[in-house]
Design a protein around this motif. Structure first.
Motif, PDB file in Angstrom:
ATOM      1  N   VAL A 253       9.956  48.299  12.854  1.00 39.69           N
ATOM      2  CA  VAL A 253      10.073  46.880  12.513  1.00 39.69           C
ATOM      3  C   VAL A 253       8.891  46.479  11.640  1.00 39.69           C
ATOM      4  CG1 VAL A 253      11.256  46.397  14.691  1.00 39.69           C
ATOM      5  CG2 VAL A 253       8.794  46.030  14.540  1.00 39.69           C
ATOM      6  N   CYS A 254       8.984  45.305  11.061  1.00 41.13           N
ATOM      7  CA  CYS A 254       7.919  44.791  10.196  1.00 41.13           C
ATOM      8  C   CYS A 254       6.835  44.160  11.069  1.00 41.13           C
ATOM      9  CB  CYS A 254       8.498  43.763   9.226  1.00 41.13           C
ATOM     10  SG  CYS A 254       7.321  43.193   7.994  1.00 41.13           S
ATOM     11  N   CYS A 255       5.776  44.911  11.353  1.00 39.75           N
ATOM     12  CA  CYS A 255       4.747  44.414  12.251  1.00 39.75           C
ATOM     13  C   CYS A 255       3.404  45.048  11.916  1.00 39.75           C
ATOM     14  CB  CYS A 255       5.103  44.700  13.711  1.00 39.75           C
ATOM     15  SG  CYS A 255       5.048  46.462  14.156  1.00 39.75           S
ATOM     16  N   PHE A 256       2.346  44.415  12.383  1.00 42.75           N
ATOM     17  CA  PHE A 256       1.011  44.996  12.289  1.00 42.75           C
ATOM     18  C   PHE A 256       0.126  44.366  13.350  1.00 42.75           C
ATOM     19  CE2 PHE A 256       0.410  41.159   9.829  1.00 42.75           C
ATOM     20  CZ  PHE A 256      -0.935  40.832   9.933  1.00 42.75           C
ATOM     21  N   ASN A 257      -1.045  44.950  13.548  1.00 40.94           N
ATOM     22  CA  ASN A 257      -2.015  44.412  14.488  1.00 40.94           C
ATOM     23  C   ASN A 257      -3.242  43.973  13.706  1.00 40.94           C
ATOM     24  OD1 ASN A 257      -4.467  44.542  16.315  1.00 40.94           O
ATOM     25  ND2 ASN A 257      -2.839  44.780  17.833  1.00 40.94           N
ATOM     26  N   ASP A 258      -3.543  42.690  13.757  1.00 43.90           N
ATOM     27  CA  ASP A 258      -4.648  42.183  12.942  1.00 43.90           C
ATOM     28  C   ASP A 258      -6.001  42.680  13.425  1.00 43.90           C
ATOM     29  OD1 ASP A 258      -5.653  40.509  10.787  1.00 43.90           O
ATOM     30  OD2 ASP A 258      -6.447  39.233  12.360  1.00 43.90           O
ATOM     31  N   ASP A 259      -6.170  42.824  14.737  1.00 42.13           N
ATOM     32  CA  ASP A 259      -7.446  43.317  15.265  1.00 42.13           C
ATOM     33  C   ASP A 259      -7.733  44.733  14.785  1.00 42.13           C
ATOM     34  OD1 ASP A 259      -7.934  40.997  17.028  1.00 42.13           O
ATOM     35  OD2 ASP A 259      -6.142  41.732  18.036  1.00 42.13           O
ATOM     36  N   ILE A 260      -6.686  45.519  14.599  1.00 42.36           N
ATOM     37  CA  ILE A 260      -6.850  46.900  14.143  1.00 42.36           C
ATOM     38  C   ILE A 260      -6.821  46.966  12.619  1.00 42.36           C
ATOM     39  CG2 ILE A 260      -5.829  49.209  14.164  1.00 42.36           C
ATOM     40  CD1 ILE A 260      -4.702  48.548  16.950  1.00 42.36           C
ATOM     41  N   GLN A 261      -5.721  46.532  12.020  1.00 40.00           N
ATOM     42  CA  GLN A 261      -5.515  46.750  10.588  1.00 40.00           C
ATOM     43  C   GLN A 261      -6.131  45.660   9.713  1.00 40.00           C
ATOM     44  OE1 GLN A 261      -1.408  47.197  11.852  1.00 40.00           O
ATOM     45  NE2 GLN A 261      -1.178  48.850  10.340  1.00 40.00           N
ATOM     46  N   GLY A 262      -6.062  44.410  10.156  1.00 38.94           N
ATOM     47  CA  GLY A 262      -6.698  43.350   9.386  1.00 38.94           C
ATOM     48  C   GLY A 262      -8.202  43.507   9.363  1.00 38.94           C
ATOM     49  N   THR A 263      -8.783  43.786  10.542  1.00 42.86           N
ATOM     50  CA  THR A 263     -10.225  44.029  10.617  1.00 42.86           C
ATOM     51  C   THR A 263     -10.609  45.237   9.785  1.00 42.86           C
ATOM     52  OG1 THR A 263     -10.328  43.056  12.827  1.00 42.86           O
ATOM     53  CG2 THR A 263     -12.140  44.515  12.193  1.00 42.86           C
ATOM     54  N   ALA A 264      -9.795  46.281   9.840  1.00 41.40           N
ATOM     55  CA  ALA A 264     -10.076  47.497   9.074  1.00 41.40           C
ATOM     56  C   ALA A 264     -10.127  47.197   7.582  1.00 41.40           C
ATOM     57  CB  ALA A 264      -9.018  48.560   9.366  1.00 41.40           C
ATOM     58  N   ALA A 265      -9.153  46.442   7.096  1.00 39.38           N
ATOM     59  CA  ALA A 265      -9.079  46.176   5.660  1.00 39.38           C
ATOM     60  C   ALA A 265     -10.231  45.299   5.183  1.00 39.38           C
ATOM     61  CB  ALA A 265      -7.743  45.524   5.316  1.00 39.38           C
ATOM     62  N   VAL A 266     -10.569  44.266   5.959  1.00 35.79           N
ATOM     63  CA  VAL A 266     -11.663  43.394   5.514  1.00 35.79           C
ATOM     64  C   VAL A 266     -12.995  44.135   5.576  1.00 35.79           C
ATOM     65  CG1 VAL A 266     -12.337  42.260   7.701  1.00 35.79           C
ATOM     66  CG2 VAL A 266     -12.414  40.986   5.562  1.00 35.79           C
ATOM     67  N   THR A 267     -13.151  45.031   6.546  1.00 35.33           N
ATOM     68  CA  THR A 267     -14.385  45.820   6.645  1.00 35.33           C
ATOM     69  C   THR A 267     -14.475  46.819   5.502  1.00 35.33           C
ATOM     70  OG1 THR A 267     -14.277  45.606   9.060  1.00 35.33           O
ATOM     71  CG2 THR A 267     -15.781  47.255   8.170  1.00 35.33           C
ATOM     72  N   LEU A 268     -13.371  47.486   5.223  1.00 33.91           N
ATOM     73  CA  LEU A 268     -13.347  48.435   4.110  1.00 33.91           C
ATOM     74  C   LEU A 268     -13.668  47.722   2.799  1.00 33.91           C
ATOM     75  CD1 LEU A 268     -12.755  51.205   2.849  1.00 33.91           C
ATOM     76  CD2 LEU A 268     -10.304  50.604   2.877  1.00 33.91           C
TER      77      LEU A 268
END
Length: 536
Positions: A253-268
């Motif tokens: 399904v179309c989903c993501f976890n912001d604590d995992i992936q959103g945090t990862a992207a902003v940190t990167l």
């Protein structure tokens, strides 16, 4: 205008213009006598609201005022937030939302969002049908078990879902009617909350095991039936559940976890930008994490993909990433390492945090602990000893839980640090230099992801999209901002950033054949045309 008339029109938060209704509109809609004489523009209303908000003596009082404004006049609330983003975002979201969640039941005014409890099992699709909007595109769902760094707040965690949906609207222009906050209220193990006579949630111990998983399954399946174009953002779930749901639903399904992936992207993105300051190549970096939770683990996994894109093999990428937990350096002989962290448990002798920095000499130090004061003076000075320009990113929020403050980081490094944090800090004057550190706020990432998914109707979200988002965010940092010590752009430009990220997400979706429907050739103009701009 929903065919509303008279007082009903004035009281509808999505449709009202309050004192901005013109003389003609007042006649047409039965509003004569219901409003004072003056026809006030949205600009004048905004100034009045801003003045009243600034009269409040504390952040939580301002939060309550803004929540009431959203309940009364949706367009005015979002106009105010968009035009004063740097001032209002910390009130609507971190750090103030942490306090608001702790006090949620005590400051409750009017229900917002959708609540689902164990008593709704077997009928969750029907409960979703009670939501008044039909074209939902973004759902922010939490179970309140790990709210920021504050732990299990049960149904009080709804404040997080409400705050995140507001950021989708303000930061990326997704229409309010397309956003839905959801609380999976499966109980709480916080005994203090359960004993609070004002607590509003399901007052029992948390649902666990198969019963809990089957309830989440039912929710996800019900969303696919009721809102087939909706993106599901999982928010503030405990680490094991957070990763489990990504693995369980991510390919379906179309989903993501912001604590995992959103945090990862902003940190990167922050690390990418730091290379413009330190003059180091990203592919040459060694990075150390303090903390082994979902944020740190997810960031490491995205960085493996980023190193791979920069030409490193999987093994080479993993060898650039190191972890430290409360016992010290995570090494291969440690038999209690979490499964997601095992690939980063390298051959090395056990040692404490400071000694690990001295021996491994990381270029970048990232904190994701939720524990305050863990970047001590010894830690910061050791980072400065092994780097001319140490990069330190203290991700934990709210502010009371950050690993170190901006003032400490600049002072202990003698002004050499490249610093960013998950919580906002005021500018720091160190000797003759003024630093304006950037906030690694996930609001730079997830709203743009949501706008991009909405624009192209992608049926899945991929790591490639988060890599594209991180790269795009980094590219939007100006030379002037870098000169002030920031590795992120001004929050006042977040809608511009979200638009660029949405374009990059659409391009990634089209490249991977995940987009549904026709996408116009001029993506940038198309994305702009989809963005909500709150005006009368």
């Amino acid at each position: 205008m929903k065919n509303l008339f008279g007082k009903a029109l004035l009281d509808d938060p999505a449709c009202t213009k309050s004192t901005a209704f013109t003389r003609e509109e007042r006649k047409r809609y039965g509003l004569r006598g219901l409003l004072p004489y003056d026809v006030a523009s949205i600009g004048k209303q905004k100034e009045r609201a801003l003045e009243n908000m600034r009269r409040k003596n504390s952040a939580i009082e301002k939060y309550i005022f803004l929540s009431a404004l959203l309940d009364r006049n949706q367009r005015l609330f979002y106009r105010l937030m968009i035009d004063h983003m740097e001032e209002i975002m910390p009130l609507v979201y971190t750090p103030t939302v942490g306090e608001a969640c702790k006090e949620f039941a005590h400051i409750f005014r009017r229900p917002q969002g959708l609540y689902i409890t164990p008593e709704d099992r077997g009928e969750i699709e029907s409960v979703l049908g009670n939501w008044p909007e039909q074209d939902v595109r973004v759902i922010v769902v939490t179970d309140g078990e790990r709210v920021l760094g504050l732990g299990d707040l049960g149904a009080n965690g709804m404040g997080i879902s409400i705050g995140k949906t507001a950021l989708y609207v303000a930061c990326a222009g997704i229409y309010p009617a397309r956003c839905m906050p959801v609380m999976l209220d499966v109980g709480t193990n916080n005994q203090t909350l359960r004993e609070d006579p004002l607590y509003l949630g399901y007052p029992y111990a948390r649902l666990q095991g198969d019963a809990y998983l089957s309830m989440v399954d039912e929710f996800v399946n019900a969303v696919q039936k009721r809102f087939p174009k909706a993106l599901i953002q999982f928010e503030d779930f405990a680490t094991p559940n957070a990763f489990n749901f990504l693995d369980r639903y991510g390919d379906k399904v179309c989903c993501f976890n912001d604590d995992i992936q959103g945090t990862a992207a902003v940190t990167l993105a922050g690390v990418y930008t730091s290379c413009r300051i330190t003059q180091k190549k990203f592919s040459d970096l060694t990075i150390m994490f303090l903390g082994t939770g979902s944020a740190a683990g997810g960031t490491a996994e995205l960085m493996v993909a980023a190193f791979g894109a920069a030409g490193l093999s999987l093994q080479q990428a993993r060898e650039r990433l190191w972890f430290v937990d409360r016992k010290g350096l995570v090494v291969s002989t440690n038999d209690t390492v979490k499964p997601r962290i095992k690939p980063f448990a390298h051959n090395h002798f056990p040692c404490n945090f400071v000694d690990a920095i001295a021996d491994i000499k990381p270029d970048v130090l990232i904190g994701a602990t939720g524990v305050p004061n863990t970047f001590t003076e010894s830690v910061v000075r050791q980072m400065a000893a092994v780097n001319d320009r140490p990069v330190i990113i203290a991700l934990s929020n709210p502010t009371s839980h950050t690993e170190c403050t901006a003032e400490e980081a600049y002072g202990w490094s003698d002004g050499h640090v490249v610093f960013a944090s998950g919580s906002p800090f005021e500018p720091v004057q160190f000797q003759d230099k003024r630093f304006e550190p950037g906030q690694g706020n996930n609001a730079y990432i997830f709203p743009g992801i949501g706008l991009g998914i909405t624009a192209c109707s992608a049926h899945r979200i991929t790591q490639t999209m988060f890599l594209a988002a991180a790269k795009t965010l980094s590219e939007r940092v100006t030379d002037d901002e870098i000169a002030k010590g920031a590795v992120y752009p001004s929050l006042n430009r977040v809608r511009e950033v979200s638009r660029s990220i949405a374009v990059a997400v659409c391009q990634a979706a089209m490249h991977d054949n995940l987009a549904r429907g026709e996408i116009p050739e001029n993506l940038d103009e198309y994305v702009l045309s989809l963005m909500y701009d709150p005006l009368y």
